[in-house]
Design an enzyme around this catalytic site. Structure first.
Site, PDB file in Angstrom:
ATOM      1  N   GLY A 258      60.694  38.074  67.862  1.00  0.00           N
ATOM      2  CA  GLY A 258      61.520  37.343  68.772  1.00  0.00           C
ATOM      3  C   GLY A 258      62.791  36.736  68.034  1.00  0.00           C
TER       4      GLY A 258
ATOM      5  N   HIS B  50      24.369  48.204  20.893  1.00  0.00           N
ATOM      6  CA  HIS B  50      24.240  49.335  21.503  1.00  0.00           C
ATOM      7  C   HIS B  50      23.164  49.880  22.329  1.00  0.00           C
ATOM      8  CE1 HIS B  50      25.363  50.744  17.451  1.00  0.00           C
ATOM      9  NE2 HIS B  50      23.982  50.750  17.338  1.00  0.00           N
TER      10      HIS B  50
END
Length: 407
Positions: free
Chosen positions: A91, A314
């Site tokens: 608008g 690991h």
């Protein structure tokens, strides 16, 4: 109050008890939506701040400035406006020769001249109560969309000689509306960059902002470096002088100072100071890593406490375990925590050494300073300073290979 209409049940579920819910049964426009709050507000005196539900970048400080400007002006209704190079779909703000706001015209109702206006309506208003409801009650739906526009309260207020103000924000991004997934991605990018800018201003190094995703709730200390492809989420808190990433995702994780994490996924856990880990580490909920722990590649830790200076080099799974300090877990060690029906805990006391490829079948305890021979499956407690061996004795059969080849 939150006015809901389409998809009301989903919105209500999300809002829960954070706000009052007002239902707009028929979607007859924004003016009609706000009018539904009259049953709750009644003759309340004060100022209504009206926001759109699809503008996620709104900033509280900027809204406060807007409200204070509205009050200072003594306006009946104020609209927050913004300038944009591409006003399509918004608008347009109409002003008279004196710069006073006279109204708002929607895109579908705008003339070609009005479409050239670059000052747009953000959909954010301050309106005095109960005047707001008096103006809303006079709205008409005689427009291109057949809806009752909230924007028309400015014109209605003018007709009653009320002071109408247009207060401009310099932050157009803040009022960006979301009407598509593409627009959502743009808004997310802006929000993400705001978070990163704030962190960098506070002394955090972001190696590649384009590939770094940090939620607003995350806290990071000074001189920490965030490497690319890192996601930090929820209530994650990271200390100073850390190196996080690359390719790390942390959700609700507390991290101390001087911690290095790369290729790590952690959630609902705690990492203390001077810890190093990665690559390819998974920290599962209720895990605590104390100072100077070292974790190597392809390690998963779940619901376990790992003591100071302990090493998990690991290829290990440590689940439901309590490990003391100074322990070395050899490659491929597993704490076997599940018997098919229940989870059990493994305890390993300080300074123990667990040889490679060992299985510790819980519930079991490995005493202080003890050793576990490589390749063992331990099913009974190992006393302090003892050697635990749980494997078959090696047997060498001379000449077996030659006989096998002749078959």
């Amino acid at each position: 109050m939150v006015v809901v209409g389409f998809g009301a049940e989903q919105v209500e579920e999300f809002i829960a008890d954070k706000a009052k819910i007002v239902v707009q049964k028929e979607q007859l426009g924004t003016g009609h939506a706000v009018l539904q709050t009259r049953a709750v507000l009644g003759s309340t005196q004060g100022t209504a701040l009206i926001l759109c539900g699809d503008t996620p970048l709104l900033d509280g400080a900027e809204l406060k400035k807007f409200y204070e400007a509205h009050v200072k002006a003594g306006a009946a209704v104020s609209v927050l406006t913004a300038e944009t190079a591409n006003p399509f779909g918004y608008g347009r703000i109409l002003r008279d020769a004196n710069g006073q706001v006279t109204g708002i015209v929607e895109e579908k109702d705008a003339t070609p001249e009005q479409k050239q206006i670059h000052e747009i309506n953000t959909g954010i208003y301050c309106a005095q109560l109960p005047l707001m409801f008096e103006l809303l009650a006079t709205l008409s739906n005689n427009n291109a969309q057949g809806e009752y526009y909230l924007t028309d309260i400015l014109t209605k207020g003018k007709e009653q000689n009320k002071l109408i103000c247009g207060i401009k924000t310099q932050d157009f991004d803040m009022v960006m509306g979301i009407n598509s997934r593409k627009q959502m991605s743009v808004a997310e990018g802006i929000m993400r960059q705001r978070v990163l800018d704030k962190l960098m201003d506070s002394g955090v190094t972001i190696m590649d902002p384009a590939s770094t995703f940090i939620e607003k709730t995350v806290q990071i200390g000074a001189d920490t470096i965030i490497y690319p492809y890192t996601w930090l989420e929820g209530e994650t808190k990271i200390g100073e002088d850390c190196k996080i990433g690359p390719s790390t995702r942390l959700t609700n994780v507390k991290v101390g100072n001087n911690v290095t994490m790369q290729f790590t996924y952690g959630h609902e856990c705690k990492v203390e100071n001077n810890v190093t880990m990665g690559p390819y580490v998974h920290l599962r909920p209720d895990t605590v890593l104390h100072d100077k722990v070292k974790i190597g590649n392809f390690v998963e830790v779940k619901n376990s406490v790992i003591g100071e200076g302990t090493k998990l080099p690991h290829l290990s799974y440590i689940g439901d375990s309590d490990l003391g300090s100074g322990i070395n877990m050899g490659c491929g060690c597993i704490t076997v925590n599940y018997d098919g029906k229940k989870k059990h805990r493994t305890t390993i006391e300080d300074d123990a050494f667990v040889g490679c490829n060992s299985n510790l079948v819980a519930p079991v305890k490995v005493g202080k300073g003890s050793y576990i021979a490589a390749g063992s499956t331990i099913t009974k407690d190992v006393p302090a300073d003892a050697l635990g061996v749980g494997r078959g004795r090696q047997v060498n059969i001379e000449g077996w290979a030659e006989k096998y080849r002749k078959k």
